[in-house]
Motif scaffolding. Structure first.
Motif, PDB file in Angstrom:
ATOM      1  N   ASP A  98     -25.451 -69.577 -23.653  1.00  8.79           N
ATOM      2  CA  ASP A  98     -24.183 -69.346 -22.963  1.00  8.79           C
ATOM      3  C   ASP A  98     -24.346 -68.194 -21.969  1.00  8.79           C
ATOM      4  O   ASP A  98     -24.558 -67.046 -22.368  1.00  8.79           O
ATOM      5  CB  ASP A  98     -23.089 -69.022 -23.981  1.00  8.79           C
ATOM      6  CG  ASP A  98     -21.709 -68.869 -23.372  1.00  8.79           C
ATOM      7  OD1 ASP A  98     -21.593 -68.786 -22.132  1.00  8.79           O
ATOM      8  OD2 ASP A  98     -20.740 -68.831 -24.154  1.00  8.79           O
ATOM      9  N   LYS A  99     -24.241 -68.493 -20.700  1.00 10.85           N
ATOM     10  CA  LYS A  99     -24.427 -67.471 -19.665  1.00 10.85           C
ATOM     11  C   LYS A  99     -23.408 -66.338 -19.774  1.00 10.85           C
ATOM     12  O   LYS A  99     -23.669 -65.216 -19.362  1.00 10.85           O
ATOM     13  CB  LYS A  99     -24.378 -68.094 -18.262  1.00 10.85           C
ATOM     14  CG  LYS A  99     -25.629 -68.845 -17.922  1.00 10.85           C
ATOM     15  CD  LYS A  99     -26.812 -67.890 -17.911  1.00 10.85           C
ATOM     16  CE  LYS A  99     -28.112 -68.607 -17.657  1.00 10.85           C
ATOM     17  NZ  LYS A  99     -29.271 -67.749 -17.779  1.00 10.85           N
ATOM     18  N   ASN A 100     -22.223 -66.603 -20.341  1.00 11.88           N
ATOM     19  CA  ASN A 100     -21.242 -65.530 -20.537  1.00 11.88           C
ATOM     20  C   ASN A 100     -21.749 -64.486 -21.537  1.00 11.88           C
ATOM     21  O   ASN A 100     -21.409 -63.310 -21.443  1.00 11.88           O
ATOM     22  CB  ASN A 100     -19.904 -66.090 -21.006  1.00 11.88           C
ATOM     23  CG  ASN A 100     -19.215 -66.899 -19.935  1.00 11.88           C
ATOM     24  OD1 ASN A 100     -19.338 -66.607 -18.745  1.00 11.88           O
ATOM     25  ND2 ASN A 100     -18.515 -67.935 -20.336  1.00 11.88           N
ATOM     26  N   ASP A 101     -22.547 -64.929 -22.493  1.00 15.71           N
ATOM     27  CA  ASP A 101     -23.101 -64.003 -23.477  1.00 15.71           C
ATOM     28  C   ASP A 101     -24.228 -63.150 -22.900  1.00 15.71           C
ATOM     29  O   ASP A 101     -24.568 -62.109 -23.451  1.00 15.71           O
ATOM     30  CB  ASP A 101     -23.622 -64.770 -24.697  1.00 15.71           C
ATOM     31  CG  ASP A 101     -22.509 -65.425 -25.485  1.00 15.71           C
ATOM     32  OD1 ASP A 101     -21.381 -64.884 -25.472  1.00 15.71           O
ATOM     33  OD2 ASP A 101     -22.761 -66.465 -26.109  1.00 15.71           O
ATOM     34  N   GLU A 147     -13.061 -59.031 -20.972  1.00 21.21           N
ATOM     35  CA  GLU A 147     -12.901 -60.306 -21.673  1.00 21.21           C
ATOM     36  C   GLU A 147     -11.869 -60.183 -22.794  1.00 21.21           C
ATOM     37  O   GLU A 147     -11.044 -61.075 -22.999  1.00 21.21           O
ATOM     38  CB  GLU A 147     -14.248 -60.764 -22.228  1.00 21.21           C
ATOM     39  CG  GLU A 147     -14.206 -62.141 -22.867  1.00 21.21           C
ATOM     40  CD  GLU A 147     -15.563 -62.600 -23.350  1.00 21.21           C
ATOM     41  OE1 GLU A 147     -15.900 -63.763 -23.073  1.00 21.21           O
ATOM     42  OE2 GLU A 147     -16.286 -61.809 -24.010  1.00 21.21           O
ATOM     43  N   TYR A 198     -17.717 -55.548 -19.494  1.00 18.41           N
ATOM     44  CA  TYR A 198     -17.560 -56.995 -19.611  1.00 18.41           C
ATOM     45  C   TYR A 198     -16.745 -57.353 -20.857  1.00 18.41           C
ATOM     46  O   TYR A 198     -15.823 -58.152 -20.803  1.00 18.41           O
ATOM     47  CB  TYR A 198     -18.931 -57.693 -19.656  1.00 18.41           C
ATOM     48  CG  TYR A 198     -18.795 -59.188 -19.788  1.00 18.41           C
ATOM     49  CD1 TYR A 198     -18.640 -59.981 -18.660  1.00 18.41           C
ATOM     50  CD2 TYR A 198     -18.794 -59.803 -21.031  1.00 18.41           C
ATOM     51  CE1 TYR A 198     -18.486 -61.351 -18.765  1.00 18.41           C
ATOM     52  CE2 TYR A 198     -18.640 -61.168 -21.154  1.00 18.41           C
ATOM     53  CZ  TYR A 198     -18.484 -61.940 -20.017  1.00 18.41           C
ATOM     54  OH  TYR A 198     -18.314 -63.301 -20.132  1.00 18.41           O
TER      55      TYR A 198
END
Length: 133
Positions: A87-90, A43, A39
Motif C-alpha cells: 500500500d503506497k499510503n503506508d 490522515e 502524514y
C-alpha cells in the motif's frame, strides 16, 4: 525509546478506547518518547472528520494534551531502496519512522507484517505491551 504510532492505533486509542490502548498511551506518556509524523496526523484528522465527526474535538484535545515530537513527512516521498510495501499510503508512515529514527513503530496494519528492516521494530499493540510495558 522513541515510538511512532500508525493512524489506526491513534484512532483505536481515541475513538474506540480499550484497556490495551489506554496502557499503551500511558506507557508512551511516562516511559517512552512519542513521535508522530505529519502524514499520520493529517490522515487521523481526515479519517475522524469523515467517519467519526462527533470525535473531532476529542482528537484535537488528545493532540494538544499528549506530549509528542512532531516529524514532518517529506512530500513527495523520495525514491529509496529501504523497503517495499504493498500500500503506497503506508510508505509515508514507514519512511517517516525510518527517517525520524524511531525505535518502534506500532501498527495494526497487516501490510507491515512482512517488512524486513533492521529498524524500527514493527509491533502490534499486543506485542508492544508484552515486550515494553
Amino acid at each position: 525509546m522513541r515510538v511512532m504510532l500508525d493512524t489506526n492505533i491513534l484512532i483505536s486509542a481515541i475513538v474506540f478506547r480499550s484497556r490495551i490502548m489506554n496502557e499503551i498511551i500511558k506507557s508512551l506518556a511516562t516511559k517512552h518518547s512519542l513521535v508522530l509524523c505529519s502524514y499520520v496526523v493529517a490522515e487521523l484528522r481526515y479519517v475522524v472528520k469523515e467517519k467519526f465527526p462527533s470525535k473531532v474535538k476529542q482528537i484535537e484535545a488528545f493532540l494538544v494534551n499528549l506530549p509528542f515530537e512532531y516529524f514532518y513527512t517529506p512530500e513527495p516521498i523520495p525514491d529509496h531502496h529501504l523497503f517495499e510495501i504493498r500500500d503506497k499510503n503506508d510508505e509515508a508512515v514507514l519512511y517517516s519512522a525510518i527517517t525520524a529514527d524511531v525505535d518502534i513503530l506500532i501498527t495494526g496494519d497487516k501490510d507491515f507484517t512482512n517488512i524486513e528492516i533492521e529498524r524500527p521494530e514493527i509491533l502490534t499493540p499486543s506485542e508492544f505491551l508484552e515486550k515494553y510495558v
